[in-house]
Scaffold this motif. Structure first.
Motif, PDB file in Angstrom:
ATOM      1  N   ALA A 158       0.721  -1.283  -0.373  1.00 24.22           N
ATOM      2  CA  ALA A 158       0.117  -0.107   0.168  1.00 24.22           C
ATOM      3  C   ALA A 158       1.099   1.367   0.074  1.00 24.22           C
ATOM      4  N   VAL A 159       1.242   0.980   0.969  1.00 25.35           N
ATOM      5  CA  VAL A 159       2.547   3.002   0.723  1.00 25.35           C
ATOM      6  C   VAL A 159       3.679   2.948  -0.340  1.00 25.35           C
ATOM      7  N   LYS A 162       1.100   4.273  -2.330  1.00 22.44           N
ATOM      8  CA  LYS A 162       0.979   5.543  -2.598  1.00 22.44           C
ATOM      9  C   LYS A 162       1.959   5.663  -3.503  1.00 22.44           C
ATOM     10  N   GLN A 163       3.413   5.749  -3.476  1.00 22.98           N
ATOM     11  CA  GLN A 163       4.100   6.512  -3.576  1.00 22.98           C
ATOM     12  C   GLN A 163       4.212   6.338  -4.902  1.00 22.98           C
ATOM     13  N   LYS A 166       1.959   9.178  -6.414  1.00 24.33           N
ATOM     14  CA  LYS A 166       2.691  10.425  -5.985  1.00 24.33           C
ATOM     15  C   LYS A 166       3.542  10.780  -7.187  1.00 24.33           C
TER      16      LYS A 166
END
Length: 171
Positions: A158-159, A162-163, A166
């Motif tokens: 998930a992280v 997300k990165q 972005k």
């Protein structure tokens, strides 16, 4: 020809956003340095999101089980009652479980930030690992280890996602 090129430029151009370069104003300089929610906001956010997502998924699952439990001899009131009871019961149960998971994750992530005094991916992954292990601790050490590994992997994905969003998706 000039009209077509103007139309083409309008469709590829972004709309004007007057707030694009503005940053929020802060009363104190320390507030501007922290680009993160406080631990209380974090706790509320993850618990609320967990409960909302869990109760929505649980309600859908309960609706399906309620529809499957309908018999041919049931009246319309009884059919509706079965569907509503199945949706409500399963929605509450799954929502509460996911809310507790969100609560544990937020507490562990905030604790990791306080201990390490850094904000990076390690805090999130360790919080996911700890949440999974704590959630299944009563089922035994093997179940806790498996759930911890699953929690760490899910949070890591998930992280990283997300990165990547972005970085590669313009907003």
């Amino acid at each position: 020809m000039a009209y077509q090129s103007r139309e083409h430029n309008d469709s590829t151009r972004r709309l004007y956003n007057p707030y694009k370069d503005l940053r929020p104003e802060y009363l104190f300089q320390e507030e501007s340095l922290a680009q993160r929610r406080s631990w209380g906001e974090n706790l509320t956010y993850y618990t609320g999101i967990g409960y909302l997502a869990g109760s929505s998924a649980g309600t859908a699952r309960g609706f399906v089980s309620g529809v499957k439990s309908i018999e041919q001899t049931d009246t319309m009131k009884l059919r509706i009652n079965r569907i509503l009871n199945g949706s409500g019961h399963t929605g509450r149960k799954v929502g509460n479980r996911c809310g507790v998971i969100g609560l544990m994750y937020a507490a562990l992530e905030s604790g990791m930030m306080a201990i390490r005094d850094e904000d990076d991916i390690i805090n999130s992954v360790v919080a996911g690992l700890g949440t999974g292990a704590l959630y299944k601790a009563a089922a035994g050490p093997r179940s806790a280890a498996v759930a911890g590994a699953i929690g760490g992997v899910i949070v890591g994905i998930a992280v990283a996602g997300k990165q990547a969003l972005k970085r590669y998706v313009p907003i």
